[in-house]
Write a protein that holds these residues in place. Structure first.
Motif, PDB file in Angstrom:
ATOM      1  N   LYS B  35      -6.611   1.766  -0.813  1.00 34.89           N
ATOM      2  CA  LYS B  35      -5.355   2.118  -1.482  1.00 34.89           C
ATOM      3  C   LYS B  35      -4.191   1.319  -0.897  1.00 34.89           C
ATOM      4  CE  LYS B  35      -3.988   5.813   1.632  1.00 34.89           C
ATOM      5  NZ  LYS B  35      -3.172   6.980   1.831  1.00 34.89           N
ATOM      6  N   LYS B  36      -3.113   1.240  -1.668  1.00 35.92           N
ATOM      7  CA  LYS B  36      -1.899   0.552  -1.206  1.00 35.92           C
ATOM      8  C   LYS B  36      -1.327   1.267   0.015  1.00 35.92           C
ATOM      9  CE  LYS B  36       0.431  -1.478  -5.208  1.00 35.92           C
ATOM     10  NZ  LYS B  36       1.662  -1.485  -6.005  1.00 35.92           N
ATOM     11  N   PRO B  37      -1.043   0.567   1.097  1.00 34.88           N
ATOM     12  CA  PRO B  37      -0.394   1.222   2.245  1.00 34.88           C
ATOM     13  C   PRO B  37       1.065   1.547   1.900  1.00 34.88           C
ATOM     14  CG  PRO B  37      -1.390  -0.888   2.883  1.00 34.88           C
ATOM     15  CD  PRO B  37      -1.369  -0.844   1.391  1.00 34.88           C
ATOM     16  N   LEU B  38       1.509   2.692   2.418  1.00 34.48           N
ATOM     17  CA  LEU B  38       2.892   3.114   2.197  1.00 34.48           C
ATOM     18  C   LEU B  38       3.721   2.937   3.472  1.00 34.48           C
ATOM     19  CD1 LEU B  38       5.237   4.583   0.699  1.00 34.48           C
ATOM     20  CD2 LEU B  38       4.213   6.755   1.450  1.00 34.48           C
ATOM     21  N   LEU B  39       4.797   2.152   3.345  1.00 34.52           N
ATOM     22  CA  LEU B  39       5.769   2.031   4.430  1.00 34.52           C
ATOM     23  C   LEU B  39       6.954   2.937   4.110  1.00 34.52           C
ATOM     24  CD1 LEU B  39       6.910   0.585   7.006  1.00 34.52           C
ATOM     25  CD2 LEU B  39       7.895  -1.119   5.450  1.00 34.52           C
ATOM     26  N   VAL B  40       7.327   3.799   5.056  1.00 35.68           N
ATOM     27  CA  VAL B  40       8.505   4.646   4.865  1.00 35.68           C
ATOM     28  C   VAL B  40       9.637   4.137   5.761  1.00 35.68           C
ATOM     29  CG1 VAL B  40       9.464   6.954   5.231  1.00 35.68           C
ATOM     30  CG2 VAL B  40       7.226   6.693   4.155  1.00 35.68           C
ATOM     31  N   GLY B  41      10.791   3.893   5.139  1.00 34.25           N
ATOM     32  CA  GLY B  41      11.969   3.460   5.897  1.00 34.25           C
ATOM     33  C   GLY B  41      12.938   4.619   6.045  1.00 34.25           C
ATOM     34  N   PHE B  42      13.462   4.799   7.258  1.00 34.93           N
ATOM     35  CA  PHE B  42      14.455   5.848   7.495  1.00 34.93           C
ATOM     36  C   PHE B  42      15.828   5.228   7.712  1.00 34.93           C
ATOM     37  CE2 PHE B  42      10.540   8.083   8.674  1.00 34.93           C
ATOM     38  CZ  PHE B  42      10.716   9.241   7.939  1.00 34.93           C
ATOM     39  N   LEU B  43      16.751   5.611   6.832  1.00 35.73           N
ATOM     40  CA  LEU B  43      18.119   5.120   6.934  1.00 35.73           C
ATOM     41  C   LEU B  43      19.013   6.306   7.279  1.00 35.73           C
ATOM     42  CD1 LEU B  43      19.835   2.538   6.536  1.00 35.73           C
ATOM     43  CD2 LEU B  43      20.090   3.159   4.131  1.00 35.73           C
ATOM     44  N   ALA B  44      19.625   6.243   8.459  1.00 31.22           N
ATOM     45  CA  ALA B  44      20.428   7.379   8.914  1.00 31.22           C
ATOM     46  C   ALA B  44      21.793   6.906   9.403  1.00 31.22           C
ATOM     47  CB  ALA B  44      19.693   8.133  10.026  1.00 31.22           C
ATOM     48  N   GLU B  63       6.669  -6.857  -3.699  1.00 34.54           N
ATOM     49  CA  GLU B  63       6.182  -8.191  -4.087  1.00 34.54           C
ATOM     50  C   GLU B  63       4.821  -8.514  -3.474  1.00 34.54           C
ATOM     51  OE1 GLU B  63      10.593 -10.334  -4.388  1.00 34.54           O
ATOM     52  OE2 GLU B  63       9.184 -10.848  -2.779  1.00 34.54           O
ATOM     53  N   ASN B  64       4.538  -7.866  -2.321  1.00 32.68           N
ATOM     54  CA  ASN B  64       3.319  -8.218  -1.599  1.00 32.68           C
ATOM     55  C   ASN B  64       2.238  -7.145  -1.651  1.00 32.68           C
ATOM     56  OD1 ASN B  64       3.684 -10.943  -0.010  1.00 32.68           O
ATOM     57  ND2 ASN B  64       5.674  -9.902   0.004  1.00 32.68           N
ATOM     58  N   GLY B  65       2.412  -6.195  -2.582  1.00 37.41           N
ATOM     59  CA  GLY B  65       1.344  -5.215  -2.772  1.00 37.41           C
ATOM     60  C   GLY B  65       1.387  -3.987  -1.877  1.00 37.41           C
ATOM     61  N   PHE B  66       2.531  -3.727  -1.260  1.00 34.59           N
ATOM     62  CA  PHE B  66       2.697  -2.531  -0.434  1.00 34.59           C
ATOM     63  C   PHE B  66       3.628  -1.551  -1.138  1.00 34.59           C
ATOM     64  CE2 PHE B  66       1.530  -5.912   2.358  1.00 34.59           C
ATOM     65  CZ  PHE B  66       0.861  -5.356   3.436  1.00 34.59           C
ATOM     66  N   ASP B  67       3.429  -0.250  -0.901  1.00 33.60           N
ATOM     67  CA  ASP B  67       4.403   0.729  -1.390  1.00 33.60           C
ATOM     68  C   ASP B  67       5.490   0.921  -0.349  1.00 33.60           C
ATOM     69  OD1 ASP B  67       3.605   1.319  -3.938  1.00 33.60           O
ATOM     70  OD2 ASP B  67       2.162   2.849  -3.310  1.00 33.60           O
ATOM     71  N   PHE B  68       6.696   1.200  -0.826  1.00 31.79           N
ATOM     72  CA  PHE B  68       7.814   1.425   0.091  1.00 31.79           C
ATOM     73  C   PHE B  68       8.625   2.605  -0.397  1.00 31.79           C
ATOM     74  CE2 PHE B  68      12.251   0.751   1.459  1.00 31.79           C
ATOM     75  CZ  PHE B  68      12.060   0.644   2.829  1.00 31.79           C
ATOM     76  N   GLU B  69       9.035   3.440   0.559  1.00 29.43           N
ATOM     77  CA  GLU B  69       9.875   4.578   0.192  1.00 29.43           C
ATOM     78  C   GLU B  69      11.015   4.662   1.186  1.00 29.43           C
ATOM     79  OE1 GLU B  69       7.572   8.236  -0.396  1.00 29.43           O
ATOM     80  OE2 GLU B  69       9.315   9.339   0.361  1.00 29.43           O
ATOM     81  N   LEU B  70      12.255   4.620   0.676  1.00 29.06           N
ATOM     82  CA  LEU B  70      13.413   4.722   1.563  1.00 29.06           C
ATOM     83  C   LEU B  70      13.861   6.175   1.623  1.00 29.06           C
ATOM     84  CD1 LEU B  70      15.389   3.156   3.340  1.00 29.06           C
ATOM     85  CD2 LEU B  70      16.901   2.953   1.359  1.00 29.06           C
ATOM     86  N   LYS B  90      -0.299  10.415   4.149  1.00 28.44           N
ATOM     87  CA  LYS B  90       0.089   9.514   3.062  1.00 28.44           C
ATOM     88  C   LYS B  90       0.896   8.310   3.569  1.00 28.44           C
ATOM     89  CE  LYS B  90       2.014  12.676   0.364  1.00 28.44           C
ATOM     90  NZ  LYS B  90       1.655  13.894   1.132  1.00 28.44           N
ATOM     91  N   VAL B  91       1.433   8.428   4.785  1.00 25.22           N
ATOM     92  CA  VAL B  91       2.305   7.380   5.343  1.00 25.22           C
ATOM     93  C   VAL B  91       1.514   6.477   6.291  1.00 25.22           C
ATOM     94  CG1 VAL B  91       4.386   6.950   6.711  1.00 25.22           C
ATOM     95  CG2 VAL B  91       4.273   8.953   5.194  1.00 25.22           C
ATOM     96  N   GLN B  92       1.503   5.159   6.019  1.00 25.11           N
ATOM     97  CA  GLN B  92       0.800   4.237   6.917  1.00 25.11           C
ATOM     98  C   GLN B  92       1.732   3.578   7.928  1.00 25.11           C
ATOM     99  OE1 GLN B  92      -0.548   4.553   3.560  1.00 25.11           O
ATOM    100  NE2 GLN B  92      -1.841   5.818   4.875  1.00 25.11           N
ATOM    101  N   ARG B 307      -2.462  -3.738  10.308  1.00 22.00           N
ATOM    102  CA  ARG B 307      -3.094  -3.422  11.602  1.00 22.00           C
ATOM    103  C   ARG B 307      -3.082  -1.915  11.843  1.00 22.00           C
ATOM    104  NH1 ARG B 307      -2.177  -8.371  15.597  1.00 22.00           N
ATOM    105  NH2 ARG B 307      -3.559  -9.712  14.387  1.00 22.00           N
ATOM    106  N   LEU B 308      -1.962  -1.276  11.502  1.00 21.93           N
ATOM    107  CA  LEU B 308      -1.855   0.168  11.721  1.00 21.93           C
ATOM    108  C   LEU B 308      -2.816   0.926  10.808  1.00 21.93           C
ATOM    109  CD1 LEU B 308       2.014   0.470  12.142  1.00 21.93           C
ATOM    110  CD2 LEU B 308       0.290   0.793  13.924  1.00 21.93           C
ATOM    111  N   ALA B 309      -2.969   0.453   9.570  1.00 22.44           N
ATOM    112  CA  ALA B 309      -3.920   1.098   8.661  1.00 22.44           C
ATOM    113  C   ALA B 309      -5.319   1.049   9.282  1.00 22.44           C
ATOM    114  CB  ALA B 309      -3.899   0.400   7.303  1.00 22.44           C
ATOM    115  N   HIS B 310      -5.637  -0.070   9.891  1.00 27.11           N
ATOM    116  CA  HIS B 310      -6.921  -0.219  10.589  1.00 27.11           C
ATOM    117  C   HIS B 310      -7.012   0.748  11.770  1.00 27.11           C
ATOM    118  CE1 HIS B 310     -10.286  -2.039  12.691  1.00 27.11           C
ATOM    119  NE2 HIS B 310      -9.517  -2.360  13.717  1.00 27.11           N
ATOM    120  N   ILE B 311      -5.948   0.798  12.562  1.00 24.97           N
ATOM    121  CA  ILE B 311      -5.910   1.706  13.724  1.00 24.97           C
ATOM    122  C   ILE B 311      -6.053   3.156  13.268  1.00 24.97           C
ATOM    123  CG2 ILE B 311      -4.377   2.647  15.521  1.00 24.97           C
ATOM    124  CD1 ILE B 311      -3.314  -0.255  15.896  1.00 24.97           C
ATOM    125  N   GLN B 312      -5.343   3.514  12.189  1.00 26.85           N
ATOM    126  CA  GLN B 312      -5.406   4.900  11.687  1.00 26.85           C
ATOM    127  C   GLN B 312      -6.822   5.259  11.250  1.00 26.85           C
ATOM    128  OE1 GLN B 312      -2.254   5.008   8.663  1.00 26.85           O
ATOM    129  NE2 GLN B 312      -0.911   4.096  10.186  1.00 26.85           N
TER     130      GLN B 312
END
Lengths: 322, 322
Positions: B35-44, B63-70, B90-92, B307-312
Motif C-alpha cells: 500500500k501507499k505509505p502515508l506521511l503525516v506532517g504536523f504544523l503548529a 508526485e512520487n506515489g506517497f500519501d501526505f496528510e497535513l 495507518k501512519v508510516q 526505510r521506516l516502512a521496512h523497519i515497521q
C-alpha cells in the motif's frame, strides 16, 4: 475575662527536617545491598559553582554510605566518557554538572539523553522526561515493580508537599492534590515546567508563571483523566496569588520577590531558588514557610541511586534500552 | 603548432540531476509495497516558510506515489498529536515543521525525541542522532538488516558527494573519504555539526567553521578507528580553505560569501544555504559547483519513509522502543 490569643504565626519548616525521613529510608535500603553503590560525577566546565556542588555531592554521598568518584573531563570527551560509564558494571549512578556547552548550541540537552536510563540519577534523559510529562509512572508496565525516575528538584518539592500534608493521603495515590490550587513561579525546562506538570498530574490546578506570561496546568477532564493539560491564560500573578493555597517560587538572581500583598492568608510558601524569593514578612501571612529545599534534593538524588541499583539488578536490555 | 587549450571551466551540477537516481530507486522500492505509505506532517506554528515547505512536501509526496496528510495543531497539543500518530498503524512517517516553541525553551528538541524512531523520517530523535554521532549504522546489530535513519540534509550532502565521486568507491564502505580534506561552513546542531561528524566517520579530515571558531573532526587514530573525534583548533577560515578539496557552505541569510581568493584551484563547492554563499565567480576556480541541494533533501526524505516502512514491518517493540 479575656481568653488567650489564638495561636498565630507561621511555622517555618527547614529542609533538614524533611530530608531526615528520606535519608533514614535510604539507610534501610542501603543496608540490604551487597555492596556500596558508586555515583560517578562528570565535571566538564570551569564553573566554580558546579565544582562546589560536585564537592558537596561527594561529601553527602560519603556521609550516607555511598561511594563517589569525580571525573574531570574535557568537554570534547564528555560523550565518550558517559558512554563508557553507561556500560561499566562498577558504576551505579551518573551525574553530569551542567552547563557544559553554550545554551544556544543545544548540546547539553543531547548529553542529558546520552546518560543511560539505567544510570541516570538526575532523571533528565528523554525516557524519564517523557514518562514524567506523559504521567507514565513505571518502567515495566503492567508489572509495575520499577518506578520511573523523576528529576531531583521537582521531586524534592513534592516530598516537601507530602511532608506538609498538602498531599492528602486519604485520597488515592495519583490524586492526592485534587482540589488544590498551586502557583509555581519559574517555568524552566529543568524544574518549573516539570514541577507544574507533576502537580497537575496529581490533581492540582497549577498556575505556572514566568516572564513570558501565565499558563494553567490541570489534570484534564475529571478525576479519571490520565495526564495534565496545559494552556496559556491571560491572568496575571497578582490575580492567581490570592486564590493559591500553595506558592512555590524558584526565580534565580536577587531581583525578584513574591508580592506578599496578594498572598492569601494562611498560604503555604516554598522557596526553591538559591536566593530568597520571599522577604521575611512572609511569616506574617503564610501558615507554613519553607525557606530552602537543597537538602531534600540531595536526599532524592541518593534515593534515585538506590532505585537505579534495583533497576540494574532487575532489568535486561529488552526492558530498558541503553 | 599551438595545441588546443585544455578543457577548463567549472562543471555546474544541479540538485535535480543528483535526485533523479534516488527518486528512481524510491520508485522501485515503492512498487514492492502492498500500500501507499502515508506521511503525516504536523504544523503548529504560524511561520509562512514552514507552511510553504509543508505544501511542497505534500506536492512532492503526491508526485512520487506517497500519501501526505497535513495536520494543523495547536502548539499545546503537539506532544499528544505525535504520541497518537506514533501508535497509529495507518501512519508510516512523521514530519514536524519547526520552530514551534521559542529556541531558549528547548522544547522543540524535546518534541524531536517524542517522535518514535519507527516513524521519524527526519532522523532527529535522540536514538538516530546518538547513532549518527556514535557511528552506529544499523538498528539491529549484529544482523544489520535495518539501517539507522540519518538526518535528511546532511545525508543529502553526502549523496551529492557520492554522485560527484568524492566518495571513492574503490575504498571499503565506511572509509571512502579517507585522505580527503573538507571544510563545512555552518555548525548548527541540525545540519553542520552532524554533517562534519558523518564526513569524519567516513574518513575525511573536516574543518568545521562557525562564528565561534574552527573545529577539526577526524576519524581518530588510523583507518580502523570507530568514530570521529572533534577538537577546537586555532586556524582560520582563510587558512583551511587553501587546503580543502571540498568546501560545503550553509550560512543562512545574505551576509556571508565564501572568500574565493583563498579557495584551492579545482575545489569542489557545494551550497546548502537557501541563500547563495558562493558568488558567481566561484566558477572561475572550482572544478565542480553545486548551487543548491533542496531536491536531493526531499528525495532522501521519501527514501527515509520507505526505510521506516521496512523497519515497521520487521521490528517488534524489543528491537525499537517507542
Amino acid at each position: 475575662m479575656a481568653s488567650a490569643p489564638p495561636a498565630t504565626g507561621c511555622k517555618v519548616v527547614l529542609a533538614n527536617t524533611v530530608a531526615q525521613s528520606l535519608l533514614n529510608e535510604n539507610k534501610e535500603t542501603l543496608a540490604k545491598l551487597s555492596k556500596k553503590p558508586l555515583l560517578v560525577g562528570f565535571l566538564a566546565n570551569e564553573d566554580p559553582a558546579a565544582k562546589t556542588y560536585a564537592e558537596y555531592t561527594g561529601k553527602t554521598c560519603m556521609e550516607n554510605g555511598f561511594d563517589f568518584e569525580l571525573r574531570n573531563v574535557n568537554k570534547d570527551d564528555i560523550e565518550e566518557a558517559i558512554v563508557s560509564a553507561n556500560t561499566d558494571d562498577k558504576v551505579q549512578g551518573i551525574i553530569v554538572y551542567y552547563p557544559i556547552f553554550p545554551a544556544e548550541s543545544r548540546r547539553d540537552q543531547y548529553i542529558q539523553s546520552v546518560v543511560s536510563p539505567t544510570k541516570d540519577v538526575e532523571g533528565l534523559c528523554h525516557t524519564y522526561i517523557f514518562n514524567m510529562y506523559q504521567n507514565v509512572r513505571f518502567l515495566d508496565a503492567p508489572h509495575n515493580t520499577m518506578k520511573s525516575i523523576l528529576p531531583c528538584t521537582p521531586l524534592a518539592v513534592i516530598k516537601v508537599l507530602e511532608y506538609l500534608q498538602i498531599y492528602n493521603s486519604i485520597l488515592p495515590y495519583g490524586n492526592r492534590l485534587y482540589g488544590r490550587t498551586i502557583t509555581v513561579i519559574n517555568r524552566s525546562e529543568v524544574v518549573g515546567r516539570p514541577l507544574a506538570a507533576l502537580l497537575a498530574n496529581d490533581g492540582a490546578t497549577v498556575y505556572s508563571v514566568d516572564i513570558s506570561g501565565l499558563q494553567m496546568f490541570t489534570r484534564g477532564e475529571g478525576i479519571k483523566a490520565k495526564k495534565h493539560e496545559c494552556h496559556d491564560i491571560s491572568m496575571k500573578l497578582e490575580e492567581v496569588l490570592p486564590i493559591s493555597d500553595v506558592v512555590i517560587s524558584g526565580v534565580p538572581g536577587n531581583g525578584f520577590k513574591v508580592p506578599l500583598q496578594h498572598l492569601k492568608n494562611g498560604a503555604v510558601c516554598i522557596n526553591f531558588s538559591s536566593e530568597k524569593n520571599f522577604t521575611p514578612e512572609v511569616k506574617q501571612k503564610a501558615s507554613i514557610y519553607v525557606p530552602a529545599i537543597g537538602k531534600v534534593t540531595i536526599a532524592i538524588l541518593l534515593r534515585n541511586i538506590l532505585r537505579l541499583a534495583h533497576i540494574q539488578a532487575a532489568t535486561s536490555q529488552s526492558v530498558l534500552p541503553a
